[in-house]
Design an enzyme around this catalytic site. Structure first.
Site, short mmCIF file in Angstrom:
data_model
loop_
_atom_site.label_atom_id
_atom_site.label_comp_id
_atom_site.label_asym_id
_atom_site.label_seq_id
_atom_site.Cartn_x
_atom_site.Cartn_y
_atom_site.Cartn_z
N ARG A 44 -7.21 11.02 -6.69
CA ARG A 44 -8.34 10.21 -6.25
C ARG A 44 -9.62 11.05 -6.19
NH1 ARG A 44 -12.17 7.85 -5.36
NH2 ARG A 44 -12.73 6.36 -3.72
N TYR A 72 -14.60 -12.85 1.08
CA TYR A 72 -15.32 -11.59 0.78
C TYR A 72 -16.57 -11.87 -0.06
CZ TYR A 72 -11.80 -8.21 2.48
OH TYR A 72 -10.98 -7.45 3.26
N ASP A 105 -6.66 -3.50 -7.22
CA ASP A 105 -7.20 -4.03 -5.97
C ASP A 105 -7.48 -5.51 -6.14
OD1 ASP A 105 -8.26 -2.81 -3.24
OD2 ASP A 105 -9.55 -4.49 -3.78
N ARG A 137 -3.88 6.81 0.33
CA ARG A 137 -4.40 8.07 0.88
C ARG A 137 -3.44 8.84 1.78
NH1 ARG A 137 -9.63 5.04 2.78
NH2 ARG A 137 -7.90 3.59 2.93
N ARG A 151 0.81 -1.22 0.00
CA ARG A 151 0.00 0.00 0.00
C ARG A 151 0.85 1.27 0.00
NH1 ARG A 151 -5.28 0.32 1.49
NH2 ARG A 151 -6.42 -1.52 0.91
O1 CP3 Z 1 0.09 0.40 -3.30
C1 CP3 Z 1 -0.35 -0.77 -3.35
O2 CP3 Z 1 -0.07 -1.64 -2.49
C2 CP3 Z 1 -1.17 -1.20 -4.56
C3 CP3 Z 1 -2.55 -1.10 -4.45
C4 CP3 Z 1 -3.42 -2.00 -3.57
C5 CP3 Z 1 -4.70 -1.56 -3.15
N1 CP3 Z 1 -5.31 -2.62 -2.53
C6 CP3 Z 1 -5.26 -0.23 -3.41
C7 CP3 Z 1 -6.36 0.29 -2.57
C8 CP3 Z 1 -3.25 -3.31 -3.11
C9 CP3 Z 1 -2.04 -4.24 -3.23
C10 CP3 Z 1 -4.46 -3.68 -2.46
C11 CP3 Z 1 -4.68 -5.01 -1.88
C12 CP3 Z 1 -5.90 -5.25 -1.10
N2 CP3 Z 1 -7.14 -4.71 -1.27
C13 CP3 Z 1 -5.99 -6.21 -0.05
C14 CP3 Z 1 -4.88 -7.12 0.40
C15 CP3 Z 1 -3.95 -6.46 1.34
C16 CP3 Z 1 -4.54 -6.14 2.67
O3 CP3 Z 1 -4.67 -4.93 2.95
O4 CP3 Z 1 -4.85 -7.07 3.43
C17 CP3 Z 1 -7.30 -6.17 0.45
C18 CP3 Z 1 -7.86 -7.00 1.59
C19 CP3 Z 1 -8.02 -5.23 -0.33
C20 CP3 Z 1 -9.45 -4.86 -0.23
C21 CP3 Z 1 -9.64 -3.46 0.08
N3 CP3 Z 1 -9.46 -2.44 -0.81
C22 CP3 Z 1 -10.07 -2.92 1.33
C23 CP3 Z 1 -10.39 -3.72 2.57
C24 CP3 Z 1 -10.17 -1.55 1.15
C25 CP3 Z 1 -10.73 -0.57 2.14
C26 CP3 Z 1 -9.78 -0.22 3.19
C27 CP3 Z 1 -9.00 0.97 2.77
O5 CP3 Z 1 -7.82 1.03 3.09
O6 CP3 Z 1 -9.61 1.86 2.16
C28 CP3 Z 1 -9.73 -1.25 -0.19
C29 CP3 Z 1 -9.61 0.09 -0.83
C30 CP3 Z 1 -8.29 0.46 -1.44
N4 CP3 Z 1 -7.47 -0.39 -2.13
C31 CP3 Z 1 -7.71 1.75 -1.43
C32 CP3 Z 1 -6.50 1.65 -2.13
C33 CP3 Z 1 -5.52 2.76 -2.44
C34 CP3 Z 1 -8.33 3.01 -0.83
C35 CP3 Z 1 -9.47 3.44 -1.66
C36 CP3 Z 1 -9.73 4.92 -1.70
O7 CP3 Z 1 -8.82 5.69 -2.03
O8 CP3 Z 1 -10.88 5.29 -1.45
#
Ligand code: CP3
Length: 346
Positions: free
Chosen positions: A39, A152, A76, A30, A26
């Site tokens: 975004r 999920y 994602d 944000r 990540r």
């Molecule tokens: O920079 C990176 O690592 C690449 C991008 C990336 C995202 N999600 C972007 C994202 C990666 C590798 C993921 C993986 C991901 N997504 C996982 C596995 C890793 C982990 O955290 O356990 C999971 C479970 C998800 C599912 C997911 N996506 C959740 C639970 C959420 C909400 C929580 C949150 O942090 O917002 C997301 C949203 C998400 N995925 C965002 C980003 C940048 C934020 C969205 C936004 O900007 O509104």
């Protein structure tokens, strides 16, 4: 073709470098003002994931700022259920919300053409990132592991303990297996296409592996992951695979020895000396700085970075967090972390 000159690739293939490579899960997100700005122009997070140029730019933001050794494609893990035809949306403050799979009849089947229709922009983004990133920066592709995605899809959202999914897996393992097999096919295909497009390494995120006990872990984490890795390696034998079975505890050992991954990502609860003795002799390890320590900053940052590097840095090791960068993280703390890792000497 993977690039054997890349520090990340060399390490994942078992070399010990004097300076361990570094990237953060990540690392795009944000906590970066430049991310929030881009975004803000988009209503819908999932749509963002299908805009190749924007994805390349978002992947590059942390590379420019911090000089990491790897750029992970901005995407994602929820693109897979989406591409299998399930409804997926992202809600502010909640995360992903899916139309839950209520019973067997809702289990999607894998269709390569439908997957390609939806995921082609992601693969295009990987190619774009490969063409854009500095030559010494590895491109990482990724996907969610079948178990985590199935959890999920059955539950409809995260935040709890995935009780519906875990009960289904016990109650009717035959139909749960059908869901898992559709996901094995989709995941392998998605990873292969990312490698075709130029990914130098791939990571499989099994964020909820830690919810399963020994026998369920074997069946729903190890077996499907082994099959994904087998299919991936059939197409790309030389491209390293990182597995991240978050929360697997003592089961990390089985995961490392049975799945065929080249490296394991450690969450922050894994004891370092144990990881060195039990895991690093078989696979490269990646991790596991606590993402909350990165929010907190201060003197503990240095002590902890040094402790991790002193214990794991004399074997094949990639510095990373134990889970993703949190939105509250001050970017200055990330810069400090990078400086500390770069300054370490074996
Ligand atoms: O920079 C990176 O690592 C690449 C991008 C990336 C995202 N999600 C972007 C994202 C990666 C590798 C993921 C993986 C991901 N997504 C996982 C596995 C890793 C982990 O955290 O356990 C999971 C479970 C998800 C599912 C997911 N996506 C959740 C639970 C959420 C909400 C929580 C949150 O942090 O917002 C997301 C949203 C998400 N995925 C965002 C980003 C940048 C934020 C969205 C936004 O900007 O509104």
């Amino acid at each position: 073709m993977t690039d054997l000159a890349l520090a990340l690739v060399r390490t994942l293939k078992g070399e010990t470098l004097a300076k361990p490579p570094l990237w953060l899960m990540r690392q795009a997100g944000r906590y970066l003002p430049e991310y929030r700005e881009l975004r803000g122009k988009s209503e819908n997070f999932l749509e963002l994931c299908y805009q190749p140029q924007t994805c390349v730019e978002l992947s590059m933001q942390p590379i420019r700022r911090f000089g990491f050794d790897a750029a992970i494609i901005f995407s994602d893990i929820m693109v897979i259920p989406d591409a299998l035809g399930r409804k997926v949306e992202f809600r502010e403050g909640v995360g992903p919300v899916l139309e839950p799979i209520a019973d067997e009849r809702d289990i999607p089947s894998f269709e390569a053409a439908r997957l390609a229709d939806r995921l082609a922009p992601v693969w295009k983004a990987v190619a774009g990132l490969k063409a854009t990133r500095p030559a010494n920066v590895a491109v990482i592709g990724f996907a969610g592991a079948p178990w985590t995605i199935a959890a999920y899809m059955v539950e409809g959202r995260g935040g709890g303990e995935f009780t519906k999914a875990r009960r289904w897996a016990w109650r009717d393992s035959a139909s749960f297996e059908r869901l898992i097999q559709a996901l094995v096919a989709a995941t392998a295909e998605h990873l292969v296409k990312q490698a075709d497009a130029g990914a130098d390494a791939v990571q499989i995120f099994d964020s909820w592996a830690g919810l399963l006990g020994e026998s369920q872990f074997e069946r729903w984490v190890i077996a499907p992951t082994r099959e994904v890795v087998r299919r991936f390696k059939a197409a790309h034998p030389e491209i390293p695979v990182i597995g991240f079975p978050r929360g697997a505890g003592a089961l990390y050992r089985d995961y490392a020895s049975k799945t065929g991954v080249d490296a394991v990502g450690l969450d922050s609860t894994v004891p370092l000396a144990w990881a060195r003795d039990e895991l690093q002799s078989r696979v490269a390890v990646q991790g596991n700085f606590d993402n909350q320590a990165l929010v907190a900053g201060g003197a503990a940052l240095k002590t902890e970075v040094t402790r991790i590097l002193d214990t794991l840095g004399r074997g094949p090791f990639v510095f990373n967090l134990g889970h993703g960068v949190l939105p509250e993280t001050p970017p200055e703390h990330v810069a400090e972390l990078v400086g500390l890792v770069r300054a370490w000497k074996a």
